[in-house]
Write a protein that holds these residues in place. Sequence first.
Motif, PDB file in Angstrom:
ATOM      1  N   ALA A  28       0.829  -1.207   0.000  1.00  0.00           N
ATOM      2  CA  ALA A  28       0.000   0.000   0.000  1.00  0.00           C
ATOM      3  C   ALA A  28       0.862   1.255   0.000  1.00  0.00           C
ATOM      4  O   ALA A  28       0.569   2.218  -0.708  1.00  0.00           O
ATOM      5  CB  ALA A  28      -0.946  -0.008   1.198  1.00  0.00           C
ATOM      6  N   LYS A  39      -1.303   4.580  -2.173  1.00  0.00           N
ATOM      7  CA  LYS A  39      -2.727   4.744  -1.941  1.00  0.00           C
ATOM      8  C   LYS A  39      -3.234   3.669  -1.020  1.00  0.00           C
ATOM      9  O   LYS A  39      -2.594   2.651  -0.820  1.00  0.00           O
ATOM     10  CB  LYS A  39      -3.505   4.721  -3.241  1.00  0.00           C
ATOM     11  CG  LYS A  39      -3.305   3.401  -3.988  1.00  0.00           C
ATOM     12  CD  LYS A  39      -4.015   3.199  -5.175  1.00  0.00           C
ATOM     13  CE  LYS A  39      -4.512   3.385  -6.333  1.00  0.00           C
ATOM     14  NZ  LYS A  39      -5.216   3.200  -7.313  1.00  0.00           N
ATOM     15  N   LEU A  51      -5.212   0.636  -0.325  1.00  0.00           N
ATOM     16  CA  LEU A  51      -5.721  -0.463  -1.133  1.00  0.00           C
ATOM     17  C   LEU A  51      -6.508  -1.419  -0.271  1.00  0.00           C
ATOM     18  O   LEU A  51      -6.153  -1.677   0.874  1.00  0.00           O
ATOM     19  CB  LEU A  51      -4.554  -1.231  -1.778  1.00  0.00           C
ATOM     20  CG  LEU A  51      -3.672  -0.438  -2.724  1.00  0.00           C
ATOM     21  CD1 LEU A  51      -2.461  -1.258  -3.116  1.00  0.00           C
ATOM     22  CD2 LEU A  51      -4.458  -0.049  -3.959  1.00  0.00           C
ATOM     23  N   GLN A  76      -6.642  -6.427  -3.480  1.00  0.00           N
ATOM     24  CA  GLN A  76      -6.987  -5.688  -4.689  1.00  0.00           C
ATOM     25  C   GLN A  76      -6.110  -6.072  -5.869  1.00  0.00           C
ATOM     26  O   GLN A  76      -6.613  -6.366  -6.951  1.00  0.00           O
ATOM     27  CB  GLN A  76      -6.881  -4.178  -4.441  1.00  0.00           C
ATOM     28  CG  GLN A  76      -7.262  -3.350  -5.652  1.00  0.00           C
ATOM     29  CD  GLN A  76      -7.332  -1.864  -5.355  1.00  0.00           C
ATOM     30  OE1 GLN A  76      -7.568  -1.462  -4.235  1.00  0.00           O
ATOM     31  NE2 GLN A  76      -7.135  -1.054  -6.369  1.00  0.00           N
ATOM     32  N   TYR A  77      -4.812  -6.083  -5.677  1.00  0.00           N
ATOM     33  CA  TYR A  77      -3.910  -6.438  -6.778  1.00  0.00           C
ATOM     34  C   TYR A  77      -4.188  -7.855  -7.266  1.00  0.00           C
ATOM     35  O   TYR A  77      -4.292  -8.104  -8.469  1.00  0.00           O
ATOM     36  CB  TYR A  77      -2.440  -6.293  -6.360  1.00  0.00           C
ATOM     37  CG  TYR A  77      -1.516  -6.979  -7.331  1.00  0.00           C
ATOM     38  CD1 TYR A  77      -1.264  -6.429  -8.576  1.00  0.00           C
ATOM     39  CD2 TYR A  77      -0.931  -8.200  -7.015  1.00  0.00           C
ATOM     40  CE1 TYR A  77      -0.443  -7.076  -9.493  1.00  0.00           C
ATOM     41  CE2 TYR A  77      -0.111  -8.846  -7.919  1.00  0.00           C
ATOM     42  CZ  TYR A  77       0.132  -8.284  -9.153  1.00  0.00           C
ATOM     43  OH  TYR A  77       0.929  -8.940 -10.061  1.00  0.00           O
ATOM     44  N   LEU A  96       0.333  -1.263 -10.587  1.00  0.00           N
ATOM     45  CA  LEU A  96       0.458  -2.117  -9.408  1.00  0.00           C
ATOM     46  C   LEU A  96       1.478  -3.226  -9.637  1.00  0.00           C
ATOM     47  O   LEU A  96       2.247  -3.564  -8.735  1.00  0.00           O
ATOM     48  CB  LEU A  96      -0.910  -2.701  -9.028  1.00  0.00           C
ATOM     49  CG  LEU A  96      -1.960  -1.698  -8.555  1.00  0.00           C
ATOM     50  CD1 LEU A  96      -3.305  -2.386  -8.359  1.00  0.00           C
ATOM     51  CD2 LEU A  96      -1.526  -0.992  -7.293  1.00  0.00           C
TER      52      LEU A  96
END
Length: 155
Positions: free
Chosen positions: A41, A46, A48, A52-53, A121
Motif C-alpha cells: 500500500a 494509496k 488499497l 486488490q492487486y 500495481l
Amino acid sequence: MVDDKIEGGKKSASGMQMTALESVAGFHVRKAVLRAQSTFATAAGKKLMAGQYSVMAIINENPGHTQSAIAEAAGLDRSSLVPILNNFEKEGLILRAPVKGDKRAYAVRLTKKGERELAMLEEKVREIEAKVIAGLGAEDHRRLIELLKRYHDIL
C-alpha cells in the motif's frame, strides 16, 4: 506491574513475551501478510483494499469469468469479493455483464483504465519482490513460495 524476572521466554522487538507464538506458523504467516500489505500500500501510494492487486491480476488473466470463480481463485469468499468489485466498478476499473442462462452470475473483465491501474500495481509488486529476492536469495524465495502453497493445501 510488569514482572521483569520472567526467564527463558522469547521476547518480541517490542519487548513482549512471545514464547507461546514463536513456533506457531499461522502467527508468522499473519504478521508477514500484514507487513506485505502495508509495504504494498505504501509503495502504491494509496489505500488499497486487501487483495486488490490479486483480484485485478486474476481478472486480467481470466476475462469473462464469474465473480464466484474469481473469489475461489483469490481465496476469498464471495461476500469479501463483492465490496472489492463494487469499488472497482465505481472507479471504472472493471465491467460486469450478466452471464447468459444464469440471472445471478456476472462475468467480469478489466476496462482499459483497469489495465493501466494493474500495470502500475504490477510494477510495484516487481519492486517489492526484487527486494524480497535480494534479501532471501532466489532459491529461498522460490522455496518460500513452495512452502506457503503447501501450507495452504494442508489447511
